[in-house]
Design an enzyme around this catalytic site. Sequence first.
Site, mmCIF file in Angstrom:
data_model
loop_
_atom_site.group_PDB
_atom_site.id
_atom_site.type_symbol
_atom_site.label_atom_id
_atom_site.label_comp_id
_atom_site.label_asym_id
_atom_site.label_seq_id
_atom_site.Cartn_x
_atom_site.Cartn_y
_atom_site.Cartn_z
ATOM 1 N N GLU A 48 12.320 1.595 0.425
ATOM 2 C CA GLU A 48 11.618 2.267 1.518
ATOM 3 C C GLU A 48 12.331 2.121 2.863
ATOM 4 O O GLU A 48 12.369 3.066 3.654
ATOM 5 C CB GLU A 48 10.189 1.717 1.638
ATOM 6 C CG GLU A 48 9.352 1.921 0.390
ATOM 7 C CD GLU A 48 9.157 3.379 0.046
ATOM 8 O OE1 GLU A 48 9.023 4.216 0.949
ATOM 9 O OE2 GLU A 48 9.148 3.700 -1.159
ATOM 10 N N PHE A 57 0.844 -1.196 0.000
ATOM 11 C CA PHE A 57 0.000 0.000 0.000
ATOM 12 C C PHE A 57 0.875 1.239 0.000
ATOM 13 O O PHE A 57 1.748 1.419 0.851
ATOM 14 C CB PHE A 57 -0.904 0.018 1.229
ATOM 15 C CG PHE A 57 -1.773 1.247 1.327
ATOM 16 C CD1 PHE A 57 -2.819 1.440 0.435
ATOM 17 C CD2 PHE A 57 -1.551 2.208 2.310
ATOM 18 C CE1 PHE A 57 -3.629 2.572 0.517
ATOM 19 C CE2 PHE A 57 -2.358 3.335 2.410
ATOM 20 C CZ PHE A 57 -3.398 3.512 1.507
ATOM 21 N N GLY A 58 0.646 2.104 -0.981
ATOM 22 C CA GLY A 58 1.370 3.365 -1.072
ATOM 23 C C GLY A 58 0.469 4.547 -0.761
ATOM 24 O O GLY A 58 -0.678 4.595 -1.205
ATOM 25 N N TYR A 59 0.990 5.510 -0.009
ATOM 26 C CA TYR A 59 0.211 6.703 0.362
ATOM 27 C C TYR A 59 0.995 7.987 0.081
ATOM 28 O O TYR A 59 0.561 9.078 0.448
ATOM 29 C CB TYR A 59 -0.178 6.640 1.842
ATOM 30 C CG TYR A 59 1.006 6.424 2.769
ATOM 31 C CD1 TYR A 59 1.736 7.502 3.258
ATOM 32 C CD2 TYR A 59 1.403 5.147 3.125
ATOM 33 C CE1 TYR A 59 2.825 7.316 4.081
ATOM 34 C CE2 TYR A 59 2.491 4.941 3.956
ATOM 35 C CZ TYR A 59 3.197 6.024 4.426
ATOM 36 O OH TYR A 59 4.289 5.834 5.247
ATOM 37 N N GLY A 60 2.153 7.820 -0.566
ATOM 38 C CA GLY A 60 2.972 8.967 -0.935
ATOM 39 C C GLY A 60 3.283 8.906 -2.421
ATOM 40 O O GLY A 60 2.381 8.776 -3.255
ATOM 41 N N SER A 61 4.567 8.936 -2.761
ATOM 42 C CA SER A 61 4.939 8.966 -4.176
ATOM 43 C C SER A 61 4.600 7.678 -4.916
ATOM 44 O O SER A 61 4.484 7.689 -6.143
ATOM 45 C CB SER A 61 6.437 9.256 -4.326
ATOM 46 O OG SER A 61 7.211 8.249 -3.689
#
Length: 217
Positions: free
Chosen positions: A86, A10-14
């Site tokens: 990350e 799950f990505g919430y930035g770039s």
Amino acid sequence: MAADPEYWVFGYGSLCWNPGFEFKDSMVGYVQGFSRKFWQGNIAHRGTKEKPGRVATLVEDPQGFVWGKAFLLPDETAFRYLEMREVYLGGYQVHKVDVRSDGSDECCPRTVNATVYVATPDNGQWLGEAPVDELATQVATCAGPAGHNAEYVILLARWERQHAPVHRVDVELSKLELLVLERLQSIGVRPDDVLTTNNMPSFSSMVPEKKLRCLNI
């Protein structure tokens, strides 16, 4: 025979607007119990050791929710690549979350269990809380190997306006974007001048060769 494991992230930035890796499936969705905060410093992508940028992390918030994008990676190799990006470069820790879609782009809502990378105060790049006007000034004046810190905020805010329900847009992110744009204007920088994603260096160019060999990348 046991089913092969699935590697959802799950990505919430770039990752929302520039994942930088191949994936088998993706889903716009949200996680509950968190809020997005720009409390993590960044010296590998959006800043330098002398002038670290600000990037997003998640903090626990019982009433919170964060929209982002879940990706199904093709195999474990891709998953390890992302962990290196990350964790090794970004200073994040690994957690598991349930990501829920609203069903607007599919026949019905669905939920996937995904890995998410979360920065915590005990990592060396943590910057912590700051007033939003100070955040905006820092973002508007920092840049790193992956581009300007302002680009990170602007494109994330644009992505969310395009994909998240209107009543679920991150108000803090929208306010930060507005102040960043004002700061850029005050120092004579046009927004288009900081939007250079297509010129980003590859992930492998920012990782020592020895680390890449460990991952077979």
